[in-house]
Design a protein around this motif. Structure first.
Motif, PDB file in Angstrom:
ATOM      1  N   TYR A  84      -2.800   3.634   6.955  1.00  0.00           N
ATOM      2  CA  TYR A  84      -2.555   2.362   6.266  1.00  0.00           C
ATOM      3  C   TYR A  84      -2.207   1.263   7.273  1.00  0.00           C
ATOM      4  O   TYR A  84      -2.546   0.084   7.052  1.00  0.00           O
ATOM      5  CB  TYR A  84      -1.439   2.517   5.242  1.00  0.00           C
ATOM      6  CG  TYR A  84      -1.739   3.598   4.227  1.00  0.00           C
ATOM      7  CD1 TYR A  84      -2.666   3.365   3.202  1.00  0.00           C
ATOM      8  CD2 TYR A  84      -1.131   4.845   4.300  1.00  0.00           C
ATOM      9  CE1 TYR A  84      -2.958   4.369   2.277  1.00  0.00           C
ATOM     10  CE2 TYR A  84      -1.414   5.839   3.379  1.00  0.00           C
ATOM     11  CZ  TYR A  84      -2.330   5.600   2.374  1.00  0.00           C
ATOM     12  OH  TYR A  84      -2.632   6.588   1.465  1.00  0.00           O
TER      13      TYR A  84
ATOM     14  N   LYS B 213      -5.515   0.152   8.664  1.00  0.00           N
ATOM     15  CA  LYS B 213      -6.277  -0.630   7.685  1.00  0.00           C
ATOM     16  C   LYS B 213      -5.762  -2.055   7.601  1.00  0.00           C
ATOM     17  O   LYS B 213      -6.522  -2.998   7.358  1.00  0.00           O
ATOM     18  CB  LYS B 213      -6.200   0.063   6.321  1.00  0.00           C
ATOM     19  CG  LYS B 213      -7.049  -0.601   5.249  1.00  0.00           C
ATOM     20  CD  LYS B 213      -6.913   0.140   3.931  1.00  0.00           C
ATOM     21  CE  LYS B 213      -7.500   1.547   4.013  1.00  0.00           C
ATOM     22  NZ  LYS B 213      -7.520   2.197   2.653  1.00  0.00           N
TER      23      LYS B 213
ATOM     24  N   LEU C 242       0.832  -1.204   0.000  1.00  0.00           N
ATOM     25  CA  LEU C 242       0.000   0.000   0.000  1.00  0.00           C
ATOM     26  C   LEU C 242       0.877   1.268   0.000  1.00  0.00           C
ATOM     27  O   LEU C 242       0.574   2.245  -0.699  1.00  0.00           O
ATOM     28  CB  LEU C 242      -0.929  -0.001   1.221  1.00  0.00           C
ATOM     29  CG  LEU C 242      -2.144  -0.933   1.148  1.00  0.00           C
ATOM     30  CD1 LEU C 242      -2.889  -0.947   2.485  1.00  0.00           C
ATOM     31  CD2 LEU C 242      -3.079  -0.507   0.026  1.00  0.00           C
TER      32      LEU C 242
END
Length: 406
Positions: free
Chosen positions: A68, A71, A35
């Protein structure tokens, strides 16, 4: 930009912006890494061990990584911080320290643009002192700006004044000037056209073995016996156009001769003997001037040795030298030599004198005689050798003599 230069440039950018080394822990660290790469974050020094990921990222980007991490269920930890922003933040209360560091580096940079060291390379018989004195006479001295040194002009002027050298090169590198030299080969002896007339006479008795005459009239031949002062090669070449032709006779005359060296060694002497004691004194040389020493040692019975140690800071040559004086103390002691000890001293001195006085003479035979008389060891060395016995003897010529010859 070359690879090495590009790497240094990137390192400086990272240092100026500041960066952190982080650690990410969790089951989905690889997804977390993908990511970050997809969203254009700059990452380097990436490593992974088990479920733990480590990497470096710019400090300004660290907070952006949390969304991130949340997540992907990864926990973030900062291991270390690097760069100028962190350094400034840690030391902002110590403004004087930062100012001092900046001032010191600036001072060194400015001082490095002046000449503080002059080095001589390549000389053997020509002394450093002579070369330095000529360089100073032509404007090179410590304390001048490095940019003011005209190396090519200095080379030409020094080369003209130092005829003992065949080559000079002056290199200027920051605060150090290096003078590279090559000494000239000795030239054959030159004689001017209007040189005074000379004869070649015998410096001692002998039997002529060989004459190498370049100018003059040979008066003796091989096998003839000559005595000291005898005329061997005449500077009078002949009578031409109503005048005598006078020249500076030049010749090497090799003769078989006897040569003696006598050495006397008293059995009782007062000699210098090192005590093993040393007195060390240290001072500084600033901007080419040596600071005075506040106390001077008693040096009447001491040998002085001086040593210079340039001082550097990082890559800078400082205008400072450490001067070390080493005084080796000795004392006068009375010694009594045995006959064997005196003989050894005499033989050592004989070796030096034979080398100095006979040089490259061909020694055919040698005889040594040693004995003690009146508390003195006498050594006499007698040599039969072939040596150059030519000795130049000038003579005066007047117009009256020419007219009388006519």
């Amino acid at each position: 930009m070359k690879g090495c230069d590009r790497s240094v440039f990137i390192s400086w950018i990272r240092y100026l912006r500041g960066y952190v080394t982080l650690q990410a822990e969790g089951a989905f660290t690889e997804r977390f890494l993908n990511l970050l790469i997809q969203h254009g974050f700059a990452l380097w020094n990436i490593g992974k061990t088990g479920y733990t990921l480590s990497c470096c990222v710019f400090a300004a980007d660290y907070k952006k990584l949390r969304r991130y991490a949340k997540k992907t269920h990864v926990r973030l930890h900062i291991i270390s911080k690097h760069g100028a922003p962190f350094f400034a933040r840690e030391n902002y209360r110590r403004g004087g320290l930062l100012f001092g560091i900046v001032f010191f580096i600036t001072f060194l940079s400015v001082m490095n643009s002046f000449v503080w060291n002059i080095e001589i390379v390549g000389n053997e018989t020509v002394t450093d002192e002579l070369i330095l004195s000529v360089a100073q006479k032509n404007g090179l001295r410590t304390g001048i700006k490095s940019s003011s040194v005209d190396a090519e002009s200095l080379e030409r002027r020094m080369f003209i004044e130092l005829d003992q050298l065949s080559w000079i090169a002056v290199n200027v590198e920051e605060s150090t000037v290096t003078i590279h030299v090559k000494e000239a080969e000795p030239l054959p002896k030159m004689y001017p056209e209007n040189d005074r007339p000379y004869n070649i006479t015998a410096a001692c008795d002998g039997v002529i073995r060989r004459i190498v005459c370049s100018v003059g009239k040979e008066l003796v031949s091989e096998g003839m016996i000559v005595q000291k002062g005898d005329l061997i090669v005449s500077g009078v070449l002949g009578y031409t156009d109503g005048r005598w032709d006078w020249k500076h006779a030049r010749a090497d005359v090799y003769a078989e001769t006897e040569y003696a060296i006598i050495i006397d060694i008293p059995l009782e002497q007062t000699v210098e003997k090192a005590t093993g004691e040393h007195i060390i004194q240290t001072t500084l040389e600033l901007f080419g001037r040596e600071l005075p020493r506040f106390s001077m040692p008693y040096t009447e019975t001491a040998y002085e040795f001086r040593k210079e140690e340039p001082i550097r800071f990082l890559w800078f040559d400082l205008p400072i030298k450490r001067i070390i004086y080493d005084y080796m103390i000795y004392e006068y002691v009375d010694v009594t030599y045995s006959e064997e000890q005196a003989k050894k001293l005499a033989l050592d001195e004989l070796e030096l004198r034979r080398s100095a006085e006979l040089g490259d003479a061909q020694i055919l035979d040698s005889r040594l005689t040693g004995f003690v008389k009146n508390d003195v060891f006498h050594l006499k060395a007698e040599y039969t050798c072939i040596m150059n016995i030519a000795e130049e003897q000038s003579f005066l010529v007047s117009e009256k003599e020419d007219s009388e010859a006519e």
